[in-house]
Scaffold this active site. Sequence first.
Site, PDB file in Angstrom:
ATOM      1  N   GLY A 102     -12.500  -9.527  26.192  1.00 27.66           N
ATOM      2  CA  GLY A 102     -12.757 -10.331  24.987  1.00 27.66           C
ATOM      3  C   GLY A 102     -13.261  -9.403  23.892  1.00 27.66           C
ATOM      4  O   GLY A 102     -14.373  -8.885  23.992  1.00 27.66           O
ATOM      5  N   GLY A 139     -13.653 -10.236  20.634  1.00 30.55           N
ATOM      6  CA  GLY A 139     -14.038 -11.007  19.446  1.00 30.55           C
ATOM      7  C   GLY A 139     -15.274 -10.353  18.841  1.00 30.55           C
ATOM      8  O   GLY A 139     -15.581  -9.183  19.113  1.00 30.55           O
ATOM      9  N   GLN A 140     -15.989 -11.130  18.027  1.00 34.24           N
ATOM     10  CA  GLN A 140     -17.158 -10.585  17.316  1.00 34.24           C
ATOM     11  C   GLN A 140     -18.181  -9.998  18.288  1.00 34.24           C
ATOM     12  O   GLN A 140     -18.727  -8.922  18.044  1.00 34.24           O
ATOM     13  CB  GLN A 140     -17.845 -11.699  16.510  1.00 34.24           C
ATOM     14  CG  GLN A 140     -16.919 -12.477  15.602  1.00 34.24           C
ATOM     15  CD  GLN A 140     -16.389 -11.632  14.463  1.00 34.24           C
ATOM     16  OE1 GLN A 140     -16.806 -10.494  14.278  1.00 34.24           O
ATOM     17  NE2 GLN A 140     -15.455 -12.188  13.706  1.00 34.24           N
ATOM     18  N   VAL A 141     -18.444 -10.704  19.377  1.00 34.95           N
ATOM     19  CA  VAL A 141     -19.475 -10.273  20.315  1.00 34.95           C
ATOM     20  C   VAL A 141     -18.970  -9.089  21.149  1.00 34.95           C
ATOM     21  O   VAL A 141     -19.642  -8.064  21.265  1.00 34.95           O
ATOM     22  CB  VAL A 141     -19.909 -11.452  21.220  1.00 34.95           C
ATOM     23  CG1 VAL A 141     -20.816 -10.992  22.337  1.00 34.95           C
ATOM     24  CG2 VAL A 141     -20.605 -12.511  20.380  1.00 34.95           C
ATOM     25  N   GLY A 142     -17.761  -9.216  21.697  1.00 37.11           N
ATOM     26  CA  GLY A 142     -17.225  -8.179  22.570  1.00 37.11           C
ATOM     27  C   GLY A 142     -17.107  -6.832  21.865  1.00 37.11           C
ATOM     28  O   GLY A 142     -17.473  -5.789  22.419  1.00 37.11           O
ATOM     29  N   ASP A 162      -8.010  -8.043  26.217  1.00 37.99           N
ATOM     30  CA  ASP A 162      -7.974  -9.316  25.482  1.00 37.99           C
ATOM     31  C   ASP A 162      -6.545  -9.825  25.579  1.00 37.99           C
ATOM     32  O   ASP A 162      -5.680  -9.145  26.156  1.00 37.99           O
ATOM     33  CB  ASP A 162      -8.401  -9.078  24.004  1.00 37.99           C
ATOM     34  CG  ASP A 162      -8.870 -10.360  23.316  1.00 37.99           C
ATOM     35  OD1 ASP A 162      -8.044 -11.286  23.174  1.00 37.99           O
ATOM     36  OD2 ASP A 162     -10.041 -10.452  22.932  1.00 37.99           O
ATOM     37  N   ARG A 173     -18.639 -31.794  25.564  1.00 39.66           N
ATOM     38  CA  ARG A 173     -19.241 -30.586  26.127  1.00 39.66           C
ATOM     39  C   ARG A 173     -18.573 -30.232  27.469  1.00 39.66           C
ATOM     40  O   ARG A 173     -18.256 -29.088  27.746  1.00 39.66           O
ATOM     41  CB  ARG A 173     -20.740 -30.871  26.318  1.00 39.66           C
ATOM     42  CG  ARG A 173     -21.591 -29.739  26.702  1.00 39.66           C
ATOM     43  CD  ARG A 173     -21.860 -28.792  25.563  1.00 39.66           C
ATOM     44  NE  ARG A 173     -21.586 -27.432  25.998  1.00 39.66           N
ATOM     45  CZ  ARG A 173     -21.810 -26.344  25.282  1.00 39.66           C
ATOM     46  NH1 ARG A 173     -22.272 -26.473  24.061  1.00 39.66           N
ATOM     47  NH2 ARG A 173     -21.558 -25.162  25.739  1.00 39.66           N
ATOM     48  N   ASN A 185     -13.562 -23.277  29.340  1.00 43.28           N
ATOM     49  CA  ASN A 185     -14.123 -21.948  29.579  1.00 43.28           C
ATOM     50  C   ASN A 185     -14.006 -21.553  31.049  1.00 43.28           C
ATOM     51  O   ASN A 185     -13.768 -20.393  31.375  1.00 43.28           O
ATOM     52  CB  ASN A 185     -15.581 -21.887  29.111  1.00 43.28           C
ATOM     53  CG  ASN A 185     -15.661 -21.597  27.621  1.00 43.28           C
ATOM     54  OD1 ASN A 185     -14.984 -20.705  27.125  1.00 43.28           O
ATOM     55  ND2 ASN A 185     -16.470 -22.353  26.907  1.00 43.28           N
ATOM     56  N   ARG A 202     -35.723 -11.916  20.591  1.00 43.73           N
ATOM     57  CA  ARG A 202     -36.046 -12.672  19.355  1.00 43.73           C
ATOM     58  C   ARG A 202     -37.517 -13.088  19.372  1.00 43.73           C
ATOM     59  O   ARG A 202     -38.218 -13.000  18.360  1.00 43.73           O
ATOM     60  CB  ARG A 202     -35.156 -13.912  19.250  1.00 43.73           C
ATOM     61  CG  ARG A 202     -33.722 -13.576  18.910  1.00 43.73           C
ATOM     62  CD  ARG A 202     -32.796 -14.799  18.960  1.00 43.73           C
ATOM     63  NE  ARG A 202     -31.439 -14.416  18.606  1.00 43.73           N
ATOM     64  CZ  ARG A 202     -30.339 -14.961  19.110  1.00 43.73           C
ATOM     65  NH1 ARG A 202     -30.423 -15.947  19.988  1.00 43.73           N
ATOM     66  NH2 ARG A 202     -29.153 -14.551  18.736  1.00 43.73           N
TER      67      ARG A 202
HETATM   68  P1  NAD Z   1     -14.579 -14.929  19.472  1.00 39.81           P
HETATM   69  O1  NAD Z   1     -13.830 -16.203  19.392  1.00 39.81           O
HETATM   70  O2  NAD Z   1     -14.747 -14.065  18.252  1.00 39.81           O
HETATM   71  O3  NAD Z   1     -13.896 -14.001  20.604  1.00 39.81           O
HETATM   72  C1  NAD Z   1     -13.454 -14.476  21.838  1.00 39.81           C
HETATM   73  C2  NAD Z   1     -12.383 -13.503  22.318  1.00 39.81           C
HETATM   74  O4  NAD Z   1     -11.995 -13.892  23.636  1.00 39.81           O
HETATM   75  C3  NAD Z   1     -11.114 -13.522  21.442  1.00 39.81           C
HETATM   76  O5  NAD Z   1     -10.779 -12.208  21.020  1.00 39.81           O
HETATM   77  C4  NAD Z   1     -10.061 -14.108  22.382  1.00 39.81           C
HETATM   78  O6  NAD Z   1      -8.752 -13.604  22.138  1.00 39.81           O
HETATM   79  C5  NAD Z   1     -10.594 -13.675  23.738  1.00 39.81           C
HETATM   80  N1  NAD Z   1     -10.017 -14.460  24.841  1.00 39.81           N
HETATM   81  C6  NAD Z   1      -9.872 -15.809  24.924  1.00 39.81           C
HETATM   82  N2  NAD Z   1      -9.269 -16.133  26.096  1.00 39.81           N
HETATM   83  C7  NAD Z   1      -9.063 -14.962  26.760  1.00 39.81           C
HETATM   84  C8  NAD Z   1      -8.486 -14.651  28.012  1.00 39.81           C
HETATM   85  N3  NAD Z   1      -8.009 -15.598  28.838  1.00 39.81           N
HETATM   86  N4  NAD Z   1      -8.415 -13.351  28.368  1.00 39.81           N
HETATM   87  C9  NAD Z   1      -8.891 -12.370  27.567  1.00 39.81           C
HETATM   88  N5  NAD Z   1      -9.449 -12.605  26.356  1.00 39.81           N
HETATM   89  C10 NAD Z   1      -9.523 -13.896  25.961  1.00 39.81           C
HETATM   90  O7  NAD Z   1     -15.999 -15.293  20.075  1.00 39.81           O
HETATM   91  P2  NAD Z   1     -17.336 -14.395  20.021  1.00 39.81           P
HETATM   92  O8  NAD Z   1     -18.124 -14.755  18.802  1.00 39.81           O
HETATM   93  O9  NAD Z   1     -16.993 -12.974  20.266  1.00 39.81           O
HETATM   94  O10 NAD Z   1     -18.118 -14.997  21.270  1.00 39.81           O
HETATM   95  C11 NAD Z   1     -17.608 -14.763  22.568  1.00 39.81           C
HETATM   96  C12 NAD Z   1     -18.364 -15.605  23.571  1.00 39.81           C
HETATM   97  O11 NAD Z   1     -19.707 -15.155  23.649  1.00 39.81           O
HETATM   98  C13 NAD Z   1     -18.420 -17.094  23.206  1.00 39.81           C
HETATM   99  O12 NAD Z   1     -18.360 -17.843  24.407  1.00 39.81           O
HETATM  100  C14 NAD Z   1     -19.791 -17.227  22.582  1.00 39.81           C
HETATM  101  O13 NAD Z   1     -20.277 -18.547  22.659  1.00 39.81           O
HETATM  102  C15 NAD Z   1     -20.566 -16.284  23.490  1.00 39.81           C
HETATM  103  N6  NAD Z   1     -21.846 -15.801  22.971  1.00 39.81           N
HETATM  104  C16 NAD Z   1     -22.829 -15.713  23.885  1.00 39.81           C
HETATM  105  C17 NAD Z   1     -24.070 -15.289  23.500  1.00 39.81           C
HETATM  106  C18 NAD Z   1     -25.142 -15.238  24.538  1.00 39.81           C
HETATM  107  O14 NAD Z   1     -26.313 -15.014  24.190  1.00 39.81           O
HETATM  108  N7  NAD Z   1     -24.823 -15.425  25.812  1.00 39.81           N
HETATM  109  C19 NAD Z   1     -24.311 -14.920  22.168  1.00 39.81           C
HETATM  110  C20 NAD Z   1     -23.268 -14.976  21.259  1.00 39.81           C
HETATM  111  C21 NAD Z   1     -22.022 -15.434  21.678  1.00 39.81           C
END
Ligand code: NAD
Length: 324
Positions: free
Chosen positions: A19, A21-24, A44, A98, A105, A161
């Site tokens: 993944g 995305g922003q977090v990864g 991804d 939910r 997920n 935090r």
């Molecule tokens: P995002 O939507 O920017 O990125 C998610 C990524 O997952 C995307 O690039 C998408 O293509 C990829 N993805 C989806 N299905 C996939 C699959 N089957 N195989 C491979 N990749 C796949 O989201 P984000 O902002 O990066 O957040 C990611 C996750 O982290 C979310 O579930 C968010 O709620 C969670 N998060 C958790 C915390 C925490 O404290 N635990 C904090 C922030 C975000």
Amino acid sequence: MQTKASVDTVSGTKVTVVGVGQVGISIAFSIMTQGIASEMTLVDVMEDKLKGELMDLQHGLTFLDNMKITAGSDYALSAGSKLCIVTAGAQMREGESRLDLDQRNTNILKDIIPKLVQYSPDTILLIVSDPVDLLTYVAWKLSGLPKERVIGSGTNVDSSRFRFLLSERFDVAPTSIHGWIIGEHGDSSVPVWSGVDVAGVRLRDLNPAAGTSEDTENWNSIHKQVIQSAYEIIRLKGYPSWAMALSVSVLTRAILNNTRNVYAVSTFVEGIHGVQYPVFLSVPCVLGENGITDVIQQTLTEDELTQFQKSAATLNEVQSNLVF
Ligand code: NAD
């Protein structure tokens, strides 16, 4: 160039991030800049994004310690990972319940986890995707790995935090304040007020009511701010990423370097703090090369125990409605 020795294709400090995305990608950047891993693979489903992120990261390697970075949708690239970090997740759709989101997920993890374990059967899994405690349980079930090798990022970031906000009130550095948030990541987290101290001087010795409803100094507003801060960051910039990335990179360092540091992460808590269900919640854990080696059982008040056990019961109910 004349080659003198062969180069190992798999190193002992290889990390895969699923993944981007922003977090990864923030996690990947943080791991890269801290020189924690010798090899990192990004996986991804979005090939173009992967390719762009890979090029962008690789072009910065001249300024850092060298490491090998690869990216692609083929899980064979992740082979031999010491640690696999999962941040892939679905966002809530309009009108979606939910439970439906939890099931979506779960389905994403059904796609990811078996492939990770196929290519790295001895890996440690670190789940970040939300709801993190629930999805860590799902990952554990799907992986077949021992409990100590499946970890959720949990309340490590909530605790950070908390310590930052406390540090502002005490006017000392966040690293000089000790304080723990345990239980469920997010709204139902439990602040352990009895454990807040600076240099061994406990807040509760200065103010025995700190954090309770009788507290005239209103310390509990800090916990409320911790809970609100995730929503506030989303409102202001769209997503939280930097603190989360640093939180995950210190967990990564603890595992790859076998540091035995203690962090609040999500682990299997049946039998801990009176929990009677097979659920994952955060408690302070010792982290090392084999995952979680020890759990630190804090002395909790009746109130804290009740909140912890309530989260466990709620999670257990949601878990029993998921289809694997
Ligand atoms: P995002 O939507 O920017 O990125 C998610 C990524 O997952 C995307 O690039 C998408 O293509 C990829 N993805 C989806 N299905 C996939 C699959 N089957 N195989 C491979 N990749 C796949 O989201 P984000 O902002 O990066 O957040 C990611 C996750 O982290 C979310 O579930 C968010 O709620 C969670 N998060 C958790 C915390 C925490 O404290 N635990 C904090 C922030 C975000």
